[in-house]
Design an enzyme around this catalytic site. Structure first.
Site, PDB file in Angstrom:
ATOM      1  N   GLU A   1       0.822  -1.207   0.000  1.00  0.00           N
ATOM      2  CA  GLU A   1       0.000   0.000   0.000  1.00  0.00           C
ATOM      3  C   GLU A   1       0.862   1.266   0.000  1.00  0.00           C
ATOM      4  O   GLU A   1       0.520   2.252  -0.651  1.00  0.00           O
ATOM      5  CB  GLU A   1      -0.943  -0.004   1.217  1.00  0.00           C
ATOM      6  CG  GLU A   1      -2.117   0.943   1.045  1.00  0.00           C
ATOM      7  CD  GLU A   1      -3.353   0.487   1.828  1.00  0.00           C
ATOM      8  OE1 GLU A   1      -3.431  -0.703   2.178  1.00  0.00           O
ATOM      9  OE2 GLU A   1      -4.224   1.331   2.052  1.00  0.00           O
TER      10      GLU A   1
ATOM     11  N   GLU B   1       1.819   1.751  -3.413  1.00  0.00           N
ATOM     12  CA  GLU B   1       0.664   2.236  -4.176  1.00  0.00           C
ATOM     13  C   GLU B   1       0.461   3.728  -3.951  1.00  0.00           C
ATOM     14  O   GLU B   1       0.173   4.491  -4.876  1.00  0.00           O
ATOM     15  CB  GLU B   1      -0.568   1.464  -3.723  1.00  0.00           C
ATOM     16  CG  GLU B   1      -1.714   1.462  -4.714  1.00  0.00           C
ATOM     17  CD  GLU B   1      -2.901   0.656  -4.186  1.00  0.00           C
ATOM     18  OE1 GLU B   1      -2.804   0.079  -3.083  1.00  0.00           O
ATOM     19  OE2 GLU B   1      -3.925   0.631  -4.878  1.00  0.00           O
TER      20      GLU B   1
ATOM     21  N   CYS C   1      -8.445  -2.433   3.934  1.00  0.00           N
ATOM     22  CA  CYS C   1      -8.322  -3.650   4.741  1.00  0.00           C
ATOM     23  C   CYS C   1      -9.545  -3.926   5.604  1.00  0.00           C
ATOM     24  O   CYS C   1      -9.614  -4.960   6.262  1.00  0.00           O
ATOM     25  CB  CYS C   1      -7.065  -3.600   5.606  1.00  0.00           C
ATOM     26  SG  CYS C   1      -6.780  -2.025   6.348  1.00  0.00           S
TER      27      CYS C   1
ATOM     28  N   SER D   1      -7.673   1.414  -2.342  1.00  0.00           N
ATOM     29  CA  SER D   1      -6.444   0.691  -2.614  1.00  0.00           C
ATOM     30  C   SER D   1      -6.831  -0.672  -3.168  1.00  0.00           C
ATOM     31  O   SER D   1      -7.846  -1.243  -2.797  1.00  0.00           O
ATOM     32  CB  SER D   1      -5.672   0.528  -1.305  1.00  0.00           C
ATOM     33  OG  SER D   1      -4.771  -0.540  -1.408  1.00  0.00           O
TER      34      SER D   1
ATOM     35  N   LYS E   1     -15.374 -10.248   7.919  1.00  0.00           N
ATOM     36  CA  LYS E   1     -14.352 -11.025   7.212  1.00  0.00           C
ATOM     37  C   LYS E   1     -14.848 -12.409   6.832  1.00  0.00           C
ATOM     38  O   LYS E   1     -14.257 -13.069   5.979  1.00  0.00           O
ATOM     39  CB  LYS E   1     -13.087 -11.129   8.070  1.00  0.00           C
ATOM     40  CG  LYS E   1     -12.354  -9.794   8.107  1.00  0.00           C
ATOM     41  CD  LYS E   1     -10.917  -9.932   8.538  1.00  0.00           C
ATOM     42  CE  LYS E   1     -10.277  -8.598   8.784  1.00  0.00           C
ATOM     43  NZ  LYS E   1      -9.894  -7.885   7.574  1.00  0.00           N
TER      44      LYS E   1
ATOM     45  N   GLU F   1     -15.979 -11.781   3.504  1.00  0.00           N
ATOM     46  CA  GLU F   1     -14.812 -11.415   2.690  1.00  0.00           C
ATOM     47  C   GLU F   1     -14.074 -12.672   2.202  1.00  0.00           C
ATOM     48  O   GLU F   1     -13.662 -12.756   1.044  1.00  0.00           O
ATOM     49  CB  GLU F   1     -13.864 -10.552   3.527  1.00  0.00           C
ATOM     50  CG  GLU F   1     -12.692  -9.987   2.740  1.00  0.00           C
ATOM     51  CD  GLU F   1     -11.626  -9.396   3.641  1.00  0.00           C
ATOM     52  OE1 GLU F   1     -11.409  -9.921   4.740  1.00  0.00           O
ATOM     53  OE2 GLU F   1     -11.004  -8.403   3.222  1.00  0.00           O
TER      54      GLU F   1
ATOM     55  N   GLU G   1     -13.134 -12.931  -5.580  1.00  0.00           N
ATOM     56  CA  GLU G   1     -11.827 -12.298  -5.838  1.00  0.00           C
ATOM     57  C   GLU G   1     -10.774 -12.736  -4.842  1.00  0.00           C
ATOM     58  O   GLU G   1      -9.578 -12.520  -5.034  1.00  0.00           O
ATOM     59  CB  GLU G   1     -11.953 -10.762  -5.752  1.00  0.00           C
ATOM     60  CG  GLU G   1     -13.000 -10.152  -6.676  1.00  0.00           C
ATOM     61  CD  GLU G   1     -14.362 -10.065  -6.028  1.00  0.00           C
ATOM     62  OE1 GLU G   1     -14.442 -10.211  -4.792  1.00  0.00           O
ATOM     63  OE2 GLU G   1     -15.355  -9.872  -6.737  1.00  0.00           O
TER      64      GLU G   1
ATOM     65  N   CYS H   1     -10.221  -1.924  14.660  1.00  0.00           N
ATOM     66  CA  CYS H   1     -10.485  -3.361  14.792  1.00  0.00           C
ATOM     67  C   CYS H   1     -10.562  -3.822  16.243  1.00  0.00           C
ATOM     68  O   CYS H   1     -11.211  -4.820  16.543  1.00  0.00           O
ATOM     69  CB  CYS H   1      -9.414  -4.166  14.067  1.00  0.00           C
ATOM     70  SG  CYS H   1      -9.325  -3.743  12.336  1.00  0.00           S
TER      71      CYS H   1
END
Lengths: 144, 564, 359
Positions: free
Chosen positions: B268, B271, B288, B308, B347, B350, B355, B492
């Protein structure tokens, strides 16, 4: 600025908007709620919450004839409950059961206690009821 | 003001509620719907006290000069006993109910006289959350979280009087609503009517299968919170004991997701630098947080180009395990099962996304929450407190301090800047602790000088602040360079899968523990972690290189559903 | 009846000659009390709300046994509009919301005509959607704002923070109708509209002074063998006594809460059965926010429905008595606090009827 705020809906009356739809179609559909959501900048959930907290609004199609027989204290003491049972018997249905032609719904005090027992069929008021009158009204309304 | 409470005279300077006054003075008044971070409405009636001969709820009534308060007497106990009767039938089972009675200082009752009367069907359509409203006591905490703090509005009230229920928006199944899976509702539900979709029982079965190579990876937020499930105070780091317990449970390897976080930083930060050089698609927004990804795909798909393309740390780590680690150990990747232990419910979905797999093999096979992890460990009769400290396994790990602070809001930003500064200038940033990026507010801004460039940064937590900044972006798009967005309040460590209760005070303690862990580690920047350097040299090549893009990056799509 | 008097906006002109402060003092001195059921001094409410951003005229009458607001709308809507104008002048308010119950929507057209012709201030008519709780002063605010029909916690009172978070004054329609009458020579602040129904020859609305005896009222309406008197659904009940004085102070002594909707029942009626219909009313009309009111009333109804099939056990009757004290103690709003008053009084004064239903 937060996207959702009741202050944005200052002087835009959600109740009035919903009543127009209810009066026209007899119920408020999901697409109506999504449209209202865009107009009022409220989430569909909040509008759904408001709709379901009022007795008048329906979220699904309703019967042609909505029969409400009052069972609040005065009408109850003058035989309101028996009239409900008689109506159930005449129409061969139970209170709250939906069918396309008619539905008997529970209702609370309509403010006509001096003329009780009372009944409304689609907002038309019938007062000073007794068993014979009820049968006659149902015949006139082509329910039996 | 002079207030008398249970005979004690107290001088009070600041206005507060009766409940707050009692708590400050060590008097425990029972509560059910009260939560320190949420608005108190006096809904459950459990916190009644007697004031001047009348009973009133203490959570939403302020003190006044000369007030005489009694927090317990015969009349109040009788009131609470009947309240317990009315509420008891809604708890998951009688054991949970009696536990609550004891914990909250409620009087005990003989037997439950009423049967529950709610009749909604169980809704387990979503990957992340299960809603079983037969256990709902209508405290309204979940709706406050979803409406006021997350502004998602996937759940709402329906009906009135005794037909009042909490239900999903428009009465749909949860998967058809705008729910982003953040799990904040499950974090505050007092009766587990809303809970995460559990998969730890399935994992327990798989642990017995000798053919499967089951690996656990633990997020930075777990180690500063797991101890609470075993009776420890909030803010005690139990990293070593956690590794030991998980090995005892049967995981072949226990890896440190902080390592995955370091990978995320490498990718990142690179990026960020590339986007600044090209002056394209700025501000860069972190990716994230899966609940945030669900949110932007649902409500603001027009901003997807700002995200991102990096996968989240545990997904990057899973992808590497199934390739790099599988090659190194010569284990068939189809026999490897990766279990991510996360503070997060979103998650779970996720890990199922198309993907998030390479060549048909999922990066991560299961995600379990901190609460599920505790249940798993307890089911083997292991007491975490008594375990000896052990180290994470190699070759993948451990992570750097930069990975450890991912747990707290502002951590990703700080860690990324530590590395970006080095990448851009070749030098380490002078003050390694970016205190200016730390804090409790959900909307923080800062400007940092890297070389001759000034970067405008924003750190966001709670989705209502995410909405706020996206609305600002509509007007002043080029003000920011880099924005960190976390869906859960506090980041988190306040995630939807963390131990209950979680409050602002507890989040502060957990955050402190993760910053201490950062200080205690040998390597504090991702780019200095020798295992990271090794992975790039041996396998990946370089950040944003061909293999990195294939394994460690992802894409997003417009998932807008029912309007707003 | 004084309430039927046509004042033709003359008293509004008289009121405008005073300053708003002096006008509020006059209303205070007159001793007029709110007619919505809470009996709060109107002048004091105006003083606390001034300067109010909004005035709300509450015509959401849904209390069983009370139908006086409809009487005012049928017979003298002009005086209501005049009262609103005087109130808006005194409170320095520019906007009034006239909240009509859904069943009163037929009055909207006539009211709008009067407002267009006579009113000097802006009055917007808002029609409800079938919710008894919207008659409560904080629930009416939520209803106009488009929120769920539930109450708010007080304090803050609407006079501090009401509609759209501004200072708001909520007045009952009869209170506002009496405001112009303050300027009449024969103004009497004790005059109130009694709604009488039940086992009587001439049910209807009567304008009498508070402080009349029950004997006087019973004779006037032609009560047939009066046995039990109920004061609306939330006022309580008492056995018929000739010399009972109908006023707020006297009623408090009996443990009841005076309401102007009076229901007469003869001795053929069963008091527990009437209680059952009262509990059914509150069970269907509470907003559902608070546990004690929602669950307590539901369990009470379940227990009262037992007597349709069999008698109560001693344990069940004890639970009923416990719940009757529990619900008002834990509730947040007026509905919860008054939903069991009738039951409490019924068990106190008509114990023999209940004893017959216990095993």
């Amino acid at each position: 600025m937060l996207k959702y705020s009741y202050k944005i809906n200052f002087m835009k009356f959600l109740l009035e908007y919903l009543q127009k739809i209810q009066n026209k179609n007899g119920f408020i559909s999901e697409s109506d709620i999504l449209e209202a959501s865009k107009q009022f900048q409220l989430s569909p959930a909040e509008i759904f919450e408001t709709i379901s907290s009022y007795e008048k609004f329906n979220l699904w199609t309703t019967s042609e004839k909505v029969i409400k027989i009052c069972d609040s204290p005065i009408c109850h003491s003058k035989g309101g409950e028996n009239l409900i049972k008689l109506a159930e018997k005449l129409l061969n249905t139970k209170i709250g059961t939906y069918n396309k032609k008619f539905i008997i719904e529970s209702c609370q005090c309509l403010g006509e206690c001096d003329k009780g027992p009372v009944m409304t069929i689609n907002d038309e008021l019938f007062t000073n009821l007794n068993e014979e009158k009820l049968k006659q009204i149902f015949k006139d309304q082509k329910l039996i | 003001m002079l207030v008398t409470i249970d005979g004690k005279k107290i001088k009070v300077n600041k206005k507060c509620t009766i409940l707050e006054l009692a708590t400050k003075n060590g008097i425990k008044i029972p509560t059910l719907c009260y939560h320190p971070d949420l608005r108190s409405d006096g809904k459950c009636g459990v916190c009644v006290v007697e004031v001047n001969g009348k009973l009133m709820t203490s959570c939403n009534n302020d003190i006044s000069d000369g007030m005489i308060i009694q927090t317990t007497n015969e009349r109040i106990i009788k009131q609470r006993k009947i309240n317990a009767q009315l509420v008891g039938c809604n708890f998951e089972d009688e054991e949970e109910f009696r536990k609550w009675l004891k914990l909250s200082n409620m009087p005990d009752i003989d037997e439950l006289k009423f049967k529950p009367h709610a009749s909604q069907e169980l809704d387990d359509s979503s990957h992340d959350i299960v809603m079983d409203f037969k256990n709902c006591v209508l405290c309204g905490r979940c709706i406050q979280k979803c409406r006021d703090i997350q502004t998602v509005n996937a759940i709402c009230y329906k009906g009135r009087a005794n037909a009042t229920v909490v239900t999903k928006s428009l009465g749909k199944k949860l998967i058809d609503t705008n729910c982003v899976g953040c799990g904040q509702c499950s974090l505050v539900c007092p009766t587990n009517a809303i809970r995460e979709k559990e998969s730890y029982k399935e994992i327990k079965k798989l642990l017995k299968d000798p053919k499967k190579h089951i690996i656990a990876q633990t997020a930075p937020s777990i180690r500063v919170a797991l101890g609470e499930e075993f009776g420890l105070e909030a803010g005690i780091s139990v990293t070593g004991q956690m590794v030991s317990a998980l090995k005892k449970v049967g995981f072949k390897k226990v890896f440190d997701t902080n390592f995955g976080a370091d990978l995320t930083i490498m990718e990142e930060a690179s990026e960020l630098i590339e986007r600044i050089r090209k002056n394209k698609d700025l501000p860069l927004i972190t990716s994230c947080c899966p609940a945030w990804i669900n949110f932007i795909e649902t409500f603001y798909p027009e901003y997807l180009n700002h995200l991102s393309s990096c996968k989240s740390p545990h997904q990057m780590f899973g992808a590497l395990i199934k390739t790099y680690y599988a090659q190194k150990t010569k284990i068939n990747p189809r026999d490897i099962i990766v279990v991510s232990i996360m503070p997060c419910t979103a998650k779970k979905y996720e890990s199922c996304r198309e993907e998030m797999s390479v060549g048909g093999i999922r990066d991560v096979d299961f995600v379990i929450t901190t609460r599920e992890c505790a249940k798993l460990i307890k089911s083997f009769n292991i007491d975490l407190k008594l375990e000896k400290k052990m180290q994470f396994d190699n070759p993948m790990g451990p992570g750097s301090g930069g990975g450890a602070i991912f747990a707290s809001s502002g951590g990703v930003m700080e860690s990324a800047i530590r590395t970006a500064h080095y990448f851009l200038t070749g030098k380490e940033y002078s003050a390694i602790d970016f205190k200016v990026l730390r804090g409790n507010s959900g909307f923080r801004e800062a400007s940092i000088k890297i070389g001759n460039k000034t970067l405008n940064l924003a750190i966001i937590h709670s989705l209502k602040n995410a909405r706020k900044i996206l609305e600002i972006l509509k007007k002043t798009r080029h003000k920011y360079h880099f924005i960190e967005i976390m869906a859960c309040p506090g980041g988190c460590i306040g995630g939807g899968g963390q131990p209950k209760p979680t409050s602002k005070e507890i989040i502060k303690k957990r955050a402190k523990a993760s910053y201490e862990e950062d200080k205690s580690l040998e390597f504090r920047q991702a780019h200095k972690n020798p295992n990271i350097i090794k992975v790039y040299m041996e396998f990946l090549g370089k950040p944003l290189g061909k293999l990195s893009k294939k394994l460690l990056h992802t894409k997003y799509s417009d998932k807008s559903k029912c309007g707003l | 009846m004084q309430i039927k008097r046509k004042t033709n906006f003359e008293n509004f002109k008289v009121a405008k000659k005073l300053s708003p402060e002096a006008l509020i003092k006059k209303v205070e001195k007159s001793g007029l009390m709110g007619r919505g059921g809470a009996n709060f001094p109107t002048g004091l409410k105006w003083k606390m709300s001034r300067p109010a951003k909004y005035l709300i005229c509450n015509a959401d009458e849904s209390e069983p046994g009370r139908f006086k607001d409809k009487f005012v709308l049928d017979n003298n809507p002009e005086i209501v509009i005049e009262g609103i104008n005087i109130a808006m002048y005194a409170l320095s308010t520019k906007q009034c919301f006239f909240y009509l119950r859904e069943e009163f929507k037929k009055y909207k057209e006539k009211l709008e005509k009067i407002i267009k012709e006579k009113s000097k201030y802006k009055i917007t008519i808002v029609i409800g959607a079938g919710s008894y709780i919207c008659g409560e002063e904080t629930a009416i605010l939520n209803s106009i704002e488009g929120k769920r029909a539930e109450t708010r916690h007080k304090p803050p009172y609407p006079s501090e923070r009401g509609l759209y978070d501004e200072k708001t004054c909520v007045n009952n329609i009869e209170t506002l109708a009496r405001i112009p009458l303050i300027f009449e020579d024969d103004f009497d602040n004790e005059l109130t509209l009694f709604s009488v129904s039940g086992d009587v020859q001439s049910p209807g609305v009567y304008e009498e002074r508070q402080g009349i005896t029950l004997k006087y009222l019973a004779e006037k309406v032609g009560a047939i063998d009066p046995y039990a008197i109920f004061f609306g659904a939330s006022g309580g009940c008492i056995p018929f006594q000739q010399d009972l004085i109908l006023s707020y102070k006297e009623m408090e002594k009996t443990g009841n809460f005076f309401q102007t909707g009076i229901m007469f029942f003869n001795n053929e009626k069963s008091v527990p059965d009437i209680c059952r219909s009262i509990i059914q009313f509150f069970n269907e009309e509470n907003c559902g926010k608070c546990l004690p009111c929602r669950e307590g009333n539901f369990r009470l109804l379940q227990l009262f429905q037992v007597i349709l099939k069999r008698k109560w056990t001693k344990e069940e009757f004890q639970i009923i008595q416990d719940l009757i004290d529990f619900v008002p103690n834990g509730s947040q709003c007026g509905l919860g606090k008054s939903s069991t008053i009738a039951l409490k009084s019924a068990i106190k004064y008509f114990k023999n009827e209940f004893d017959k239903l216990i095993e």
